[in-house]
Design a protein around this motif. Structure first.
Motif: not given
Length: 83
Positions: A21-23, A29-30, A37-38
């Motif tokens: 779940n954390l991964l 998020m990333s 940014g794009a």
């Protein structure tokens, strides 16, 4: 009451799900950061291109105006040729 072995069994059962779940949250998020940014980069590109289009339109307008002014002065051409 839970025995120690039962508690250890519970930890090993729920820990991988929590790590996954954390991964997944970190990946999500990333992706948001990269997409953001794009998006910003594309907006910047659009602003620069719009500025370039405006400059070219202005330059084209000046060139056309000069040509049309020259036609007004040129007496050797008929009205039909000027149009």
């Amino acid at each position: 009451y839970l025995f120690t072995s039962d508690f250890a069994c519970l930890l090993t059962t729920y820990r991988p799900a929590t790590m996954n779940n954390l991964l997944e949250k970190a990946k999500s998020m990333s992706k948001v950061v990269v997409d953001s940014g794009a998006k910003t980069m594309l907006k910047t590109d659009i602003v620069f291109l719009e500025r370039e289009v405006k400059t070219r339109k202005q330059k084209f307008g000046v060139e056309i105006y000069d040509l049309m002014a020259q036609l007004e002065v040129d007496d050797g051409m008929s009205v039909e040729e000027k149009e």
